[in-house]
Design a protein around this motif. Structure first.
Motif, short mmCIF file in Angstrom:
data_model
loop_
_atom_site.label_atom_id
_atom_site.label_comp_id
_atom_site.label_asym_id
_atom_site.label_seq_id
_atom_site.Cartn_x
_atom_site.Cartn_y
_atom_site.Cartn_z
N SER A 120 -31.37 60.74 10.55
CA SER A 120 -31.86 59.99 11.70
C SER A 120 -31.37 58.57 11.57
CB SER A 120 -33.39 60.03 11.73
OG SER A 120 -33.92 59.27 10.67
N ARG A 121 -31.63 57.80 12.57
CA ARG A 121 -31.20 56.41 12.56
C ARG A 121 -32.23 55.52 11.87
NH1 ARG A 121 -27.08 55.31 14.99
NH2 ARG A 121 -26.22 55.36 17.03
N ILE A 122 -33.32 56.06 11.42
CA ILE A 122 -34.35 55.25 10.77
C ILE A 122 -33.88 54.84 9.38
CG2 ILE A 122 -36.68 55.25 9.84
CD1 ILE A 122 -37.42 57.22 12.03
N SER A 123 -34.01 53.57 9.10
CA SER A 123 -33.63 53.05 7.80
C SER A 123 -34.79 52.23 7.26
CB SER A 123 -32.38 52.19 7.93
OG SER A 123 -32.04 51.67 6.68
N ILE A 124 -35.24 52.58 6.09
CA ILE A 124 -36.33 51.86 5.44
C ILE A 124 -35.78 51.27 4.16
CG2 ILE A 124 -38.61 52.05 4.41
CD1 ILE A 124 -39.01 54.54 6.24
N SER A 125 -36.01 49.99 3.95
CA SER A 125 -35.50 49.32 2.76
C SER A 125 -36.64 48.73 1.96
CB SER A 125 -34.54 48.20 3.16
OG SER A 125 -33.45 48.73 3.87
N ILE A 126 -36.39 48.51 0.68
CA ILE A 126 -37.40 47.95 -0.21
C ILE A 126 -36.79 46.80 -0.98
CG2 ILE A 126 -38.96 48.42 -2.13
CD1 ILE A 126 -38.84 51.38 -1.34
N MET A 127 -37.47 45.66 -0.95
CA MET A 127 -37.07 44.49 -1.73
C MET A 127 -37.87 44.54 -3.03
SD MET A 127 -35.44 41.65 -2.01
CE MET A 127 -35.47 39.91 -2.34
N VAL A 128 -37.18 44.60 -4.15
CA VAL A 128 -37.83 44.71 -5.45
C VAL A 128 -37.36 43.56 -6.33
CG1 VAL A 128 -38.11 46.14 -7.50
CG2 VAL A 128 -37.96 47.21 -5.27
N CYS A 129 -38.27 43.03 -7.10
CA CYS A 129 -37.94 41.93 -8.01
C CYS A 129 -38.67 42.15 -9.33
CB CYS A 129 -38.37 40.60 -7.38
SG CYS A 129 -37.98 39.15 -8.38
N GLY A 130 -38.00 41.85 -10.41
CA GLY A 130 -38.61 41.96 -11.73
C GLY A 130 -38.27 40.73 -12.56
N ASN A 131 -38.97 40.57 -13.67
CA ASN A 131 -38.68 39.44 -14.54
C ASN A 131 -38.12 39.92 -15.87
OD1 ASN A 131 -40.87 40.27 -16.10
ND2 ASN A 131 -42.27 38.78 -15.20
N VAL A 132 -37.75 38.99 -16.73
CA VAL A 132 -37.11 39.36 -17.99
C VAL A 132 -38.06 40.08 -18.94
CG1 VAL A 132 -35.32 37.60 -17.89
CG2 VAL A 132 -37.49 37.07 -18.99
N LYS A 133 -39.36 39.96 -18.72
CA LYS A 133 -40.33 40.68 -19.55
C LYS A 133 -40.42 42.14 -19.15
CE LYS A 133 -44.12 38.49 -19.01
NZ LYS A 133 -45.43 37.86 -19.01
N GLY A 134 -39.87 42.49 -17.99
CA GLY A 134 -39.93 43.86 -17.52
C GLY A 134 -41.01 44.12 -16.49
N ASP A 135 -41.72 43.07 -16.07
CA ASP A 135 -42.73 43.24 -15.03
C ASP A 135 -42.06 43.37 -13.67
OD1 ASP A 135 -44.68 42.71 -16.99
OD2 ASP A 135 -44.59 40.55 -16.61
N LEU A 136 -42.54 44.30 -12.85
CA LEU A 136 -42.06 44.41 -11.48
C LEU A 136 -43.11 43.81 -10.56
CD1 LEU A 136 -40.52 47.99 -11.31
CD2 LEU A 136 -39.32 45.81 -11.33
N LEU A 137 -42.66 42.97 -9.65
CA LEU A 137 -43.55 42.39 -8.65
C LEU A 137 -43.83 43.42 -7.58
CD1 LEU A 137 -42.32 39.95 -10.15
CD2 LEU A 137 -42.38 38.73 -8.01
N PRO A 138 -44.88 43.22 -6.79
CA PRO A 138 -45.11 44.16 -5.69
C PRO A 138 -43.89 44.16 -4.77
CG PRO A 138 -47.00 42.71 -5.97
CD PRO A 138 -45.91 42.20 -6.87
N PRO A 139 -43.53 45.31 -4.24
CA PRO A 139 -42.36 45.37 -3.38
C PRO A 139 -42.64 44.90 -1.96
CG PRO A 139 -43.30 47.53 -3.61
CD PRO A 139 -44.09 46.62 -4.49
N MET A 140 -41.58 44.68 -1.22
CA MET A 140 -41.68 44.43 0.22
C MET A 140 -40.90 45.54 0.90
SD MET A 140 -40.88 41.06 2.37
CE MET A 140 -41.03 41.05 4.14
N VAL A 141 -41.58 46.27 1.76
CA VAL A 141 -40.98 47.39 2.48
C VAL A 141 -40.70 46.93 3.90
CG1 VAL A 141 -41.33 49.76 3.26
CG2 VAL A 141 -42.31 49.00 1.07
N TYR A 142 -39.48 47.15 4.37
CA TYR A 142 -39.15 46.70 5.71
C TYR A 142 -38.22 47.68 6.39
CZ TYR A 142 -34.88 44.97 3.49
OH TYR A 142 -33.72 44.86 2.79
N LYS A 143 -38.22 47.63 7.69
CA LYS A 143 -37.37 48.51 8.49
C LYS A 143 -37.07 47.82 9.81
CE LYS A 143 -39.26 52.09 10.71
NZ LYS A 143 -39.30 51.87 12.11
N SER A 144 -36.26 48.47 10.60
CA SER A 144 -35.96 47.91 11.92
C SER A 144 -37.05 48.29 12.91
CB SER A 144 -34.60 48.41 12.41
OG SER A 144 -34.62 49.80 12.54
#
Length: 172
Positions: free
Chosen positions: A17-41
């Motif tokens: 389908s034409r639906i595209s969902i993306s996720i912005m992910v960020c982590g630090n050097v300690k290995g912690d992942l921040l909460p993601p940001m989910v976005y789409k058109s």
């Protein structure tokens, strides 16, 4: 359908389908992942946040790309609060990421200065080489995600379609 010549059976049929969902992910050097940001058109559906990770932000853009407005939202609602909570007094923070124009808004640049944050963009055309999350996290995650989606497709009562609840069932 496109398959290699002389293929006797097509093993994997996927509806697209034409639906595209993306996720912005960020982590630090300690290995912690921040909460993601989910976005789409376009539309942001009401049930998206159901069952999502705590602290996740959901948004959309007309183009479907991670534009300056989405970056500002991610920066001010996810990254900056995390930096303020975890950084030792007087320490500086270095943020490494893509060298996209949308990451350099006036508001974010001012905040970098105010909070002692230094942005270190990856060299042009080298992000695929320099993003450790791509290899260590996203590669294995994509394989797992494909299995989840394949299971949902197999058990769906409507071929090629499945609900977020169905995906959540397999993801647990």
């Amino acid at each position: 359908m496109v398959v290699p010549r002389n293929t006797k059976r097509v093993e994997r049929v996927q509806n697209h389908s034409r639906i595209s969902i993306s996720i912005m992910v960020c982590g630090n050097v300690k290995g912690d992942l921040l909460p993601p940001m989910v976005y789409k058109s376009s539309n942001l559906y009401e049930n998206w946040p159901e069952g999502g990770p705590p602290g996740t932000k959901y948004a959309s853009s007309l183009s479907g790309w991670f534009d300056m407005n989405l970056f500002e939202m991610w920066y001010f609602k996810i990254l900056l609060p995390h930096i303020k909570e975890t950084r030792k007094e007087g320490a500086t923070t270095i943020v490494a990421g893509d060298n996209l124009a949308s990451h350099f808004s006036p508001a974010v640049n001012q905040s970098y200065k105010e909070h002692g944050i230094y942005i270190t963009p990856f060299p042009a055309n080298a992000t695929h080489l320099m993003q450790p999350l791509d290899v260590a996290v996203f590669g294995p995650m994509k394989k797992c995600w494909r299995k989840i989606l394949d299971n949902c497709r197999k058990e769906s009562q409507y071929p090629g379609k499945f609900s977020q609840r169905a995906v959540s069932k397999f993801a647990l």
